[in-house]
Write an enzyme that holds these catalytic residues in place. Structure first.
Site, PDB file in Angstrom:
ATOM      1  N   VAL B  15       0.838  -1.203   0.000  1.00 15.17           N
ATOM      2  CA  VAL B  15       0.000   0.000   0.000  1.00 15.17           C
ATOM      3  C   VAL B  15       0.876   1.258   0.000  1.00 15.17           C
ATOM      4  O   VAL B  15       0.583   2.231  -0.706  1.00 15.17           O
ATOM      5  CB  VAL B  15      -0.967   0.000   1.198  1.00 15.17           C
ATOM      6  N   LYS B 107      -7.368  -1.000  10.070  1.00 24.53           N
ATOM      7  CA  LYS B 107      -8.693  -1.300  10.630  1.00 24.53           C
ATOM      8  C   LYS B 107      -8.602  -1.877  12.035  1.00 24.53           C
ATOM      9  O   LYS B 107      -9.428  -1.581  12.887  1.00 24.53           O
ATOM     10  CB  LYS B 107      -9.437  -2.254   9.709  1.00 24.53           C
ATOM     11  N   LYS B 207     -13.800  -4.120  10.384  1.00 21.60           N
ATOM     12  CA  LYS B 207     -14.404  -3.111   9.514  1.00 21.60           C
ATOM     13  C   LYS B 207     -15.840  -2.808   9.935  1.00 21.60           C
ATOM     14  O   LYS B 207     -16.269  -1.656   9.952  1.00 21.60           O
ATOM     15  CB  LYS B 207     -14.365  -3.599   8.068  1.00 21.60           C
TER      16      LYS B 207
END
Lengths: 435, 435
Positions: B15, B107, B207
């Site tokens: 990422v 998360k 989440k």
């Protein structure tokens, strides 16, 4: 808690009633999320006496709606009058002159006058917001302006008119024909008495021109949007599409391309499409809207929900008000209006794709030969073709799906067939949207 | 154009690389939309020397990532290290102590420490943003915080784990069994070597706890989320569901309810569901995520897109940075953390619904009688039941769909059957999501 944000509401129809009900029902929650209360102080409409089924006497009444923004008890004007020009446009202009913010659900006005109004709003350093103008309750304007702001958007497209989608999906479910389903939709109030704007794709074109401006950073430009509606779609087309693995949907599609001279051009078209059953838009039924944005990092995003109705539209209007209450006065079209690109409309001739073409022809020998010869001569390659016989002497339906190829070739084939006595009516072309 | 927004990047994995590529590729467009350039000034990771396939030497290197926020050349720290605690949490805390904003894709950290971190961010009057923590590139945090801010949300639910959805939809398409598809997904890099967090629903539960906090204005509360994964779903269950008109999807679902004492309670559960083929989540295939929010004015909204991957996740991270560049430092959970409601977990016993129950049983007389007697005694009403014979002596599969009824009755029926020698393994219960 800070001072309330004071709203004037112009237009007390269905959506106006929805906004009043929403602001009353969810007042506490809105105040917590917005950081301050949002209160309606003043309302205006053409006829004060009309029975609306909801109470407006608790708000100040203003006879002359055009001066709503000039009132000292108003911070934001909500315009729900409709129409590209007339009182709505006059109200928007006076509101910015008075240095107040405007929230509107008026797609026609933004499509036609978006650049002028954004210029005025930016000059006055106030917000101009229109989430409710596109796709009802779906926060797709916000999604494009902020949610995918990091992306270069390659394409934005979707189902932008709930009336058309209701009609097409009802035709699909029941096998009934267009006129029949339209009449029922009108009787039920799902379609207007004069359905032209919806059925002929104008309403979708308004919305598309707004979406493409935000997605591509181009000045909103409604005039060049090519719009074809769904009047000519037959139950037989839907059955044929189904047999081939497609559903028929009215799709508004916009993308940018670079022309031979290196200039960016804007393609915008509303047209009935055959949508592959594995594409997420194929399963959007009823009055639902859905918008797809394709970004260079995020990939394909889908936003789906109720495209019209008082509740969803009010939800979008009040979301804009909450943003304003929180202090958001960002550029109406995401980047400052002076930086918007004035891209010329794209040529469509060199576009390529697969298409569905349906002919209604006289039932006599040689018809198929004439049609297929025209396809061959124009360079259209046929992937599949079905001829379906009608009853005695009734026109026969010939429908085909082409291989991937230039749209210009299809136009040329139709030109070759133009005026041919074998055609009972002009052919219907629908583009194909793959998976 | 104003001063650049200066970013420190902690974590240079997939990422992190995506964020660097995105900020470089779309720099001009980002600067126009954000109103100022967004530039990475500093990076940090565990190992400076590692070959990452992208160039980081143009940025300052910080060995001690925990002090990134203290650097004078940094306005915002982007945390992409991962893990609920450890360096990520230490970095978040020091960043707020230094009065800098934090953007994170973490998360687990937000699910476990969201309230603490939001408290610190609000005290420092800086942003804490985590769009990338839920559903990858889909702007669903923004959609809930802003897009549907005018609504009381009744329910939020969706497909929150791409690995599980990839496995389930591949099982569906190929008829292959779970272990086989998981092994392939691991070989292709779609699933982790240790897939526990994904497969057992923990990732989806993280989440979900974040989504429910924002949707309902409750303090994020991960511990009570009941999570069941997809390990026990068989190809035979998928075939059975298909025959009944359903697809199997791992659904995270949250809603609020009011208990007998008048207190609001929070229901949060991750569980494989049978999803009716007319529900939009039924057609979400592959590694895609999708979230549905149901509001009291907007109705049902769907957000769908790529739930993971470097591009989509980077898109969400940079969208947060653009918001910060534009001056948005709104409350991390939409309303100030001090106003978040600490709702107790809901009892599930009185919930009602339809369910699918599958038994693997010994192939001997009386088995069906024993199962159906337990159902009758517990008050479970059976809508349909199929028994499928196995090969000689292999266990037989009995699967049923119940009528709408209390979940407690199903639990009671299973309790009555608990320890019965006819059961080859514990029954599998999946809830049913209608149209």
């Amino acid at each position: 808690m800070s001072e309330p944000l004071r709203i004037a509401l112009a237009g007390l129809g269905t959506v106006g009633g929805g906004v009043i009900r929403l602001i009353e029902a969810n007042a506490d929650l809105i105040a917590r999320r917005a950081g301050r209360p949002i209160v309606i102080t003043t309302v205006s409409a053409r006829n004060r006496q009309k029975d609306r089924g909801f109470e407006v006497s608790r708000y100040a009444w203003e006879d002359d709606m055009v001066i709503l923004g000039e009132r000292p008890d108003v911070d934001v004007v909500v315009e729900l009058v409709g129409g590209a020009d007339g009182p709505a446009l006059a109200l928007a202009r006076t509101t910015f002159e008075a240095g107040k913010a405007l929230v509107t659900a008026n797609k026609a006005m933004i499509a036609h006058h978006g650049v002028e109004l954004a210029t005025k709003a930016e000059a006055a350093k106030v917000a101009l917001k229109f989430e409710a103008a596109v796709a009802g309750g779906i926060p797709v304007i916000k999604g494009l302006k902020e949610g995918v702001a990091a992306n270069e958007i390659a394409r934005v497209y979707g189902i932008l008119n709930g009336t058309c989608n209701y009609i097409l999906s009802t035709m699909e479910d029941t096998g009934r024909d267009f006129a029949d389903v339209l009449a029922e939709a009108q009787a039920k109030g799902y379609a207007e008495a004069d359905p032209t704007f919806d059925i002929d794709g104008i309403d979708a074109a308004h919305k598309l021109s707004i979406l493409s401006s935000i997605a591509f950073g181009t000045a909103v430009d409604f005039a060049p949007v090519a719009a074809t509606g769904i009047r000519r779609v037959l139950a037989a087309d839907i059955a044929q599409a189904d047999a081939l693995g497609y559903y028929i949907r009215l799709i508004g599609m916009a993308e940018t391309e670079v022309d031979a001279a290196g200039n960016r051009r804007l393609f915008q078209r509303v047209h009935p499409h055959l949508v592959h059953r594995d594409h997420p838009l194929a399963h959007v039924d009823g009055a639902t809207n859905a918008v797809v944005a394709e970004g260079n990092f995020v990939g394909r995003l889908l936003f789906q929900g109720a495209g019209a109705g008082d509740g969803p539209t009010a939800s979008a209007v009040v979301a804009d008000l909450i943003d304003i209450a929180r202090g958001d006065i960002g550029a109406p079209f995401s980047i400052p209006v002076a930086e918007l690109d004035h891209a010329a409309p794209a040529d469509v001739g060199h576009r390529t794709g697969k298409a569905y073409i349906r002919f209604n022809v006289a039932d006599r020998p040689g018809v198929l030969a004439e049609i297929t010869a025209a396809m061959r001569d124009a360079g259209v390659s046929i992937e599949s073709l079905i001829q379906k016989g009608g009853a005695d002497n009734a026109p026969v339906m010939v429908s085909m799906v082409t291989h991937e190829g230039p749209e210009s070739a299809i136009s040329e084939a139709l030109r070759l067939l133009d005026g041919s006595p074998v055609l009972a009516e002009p052919p219907l072309v629908m583009h194909i949207l793959g998976e």
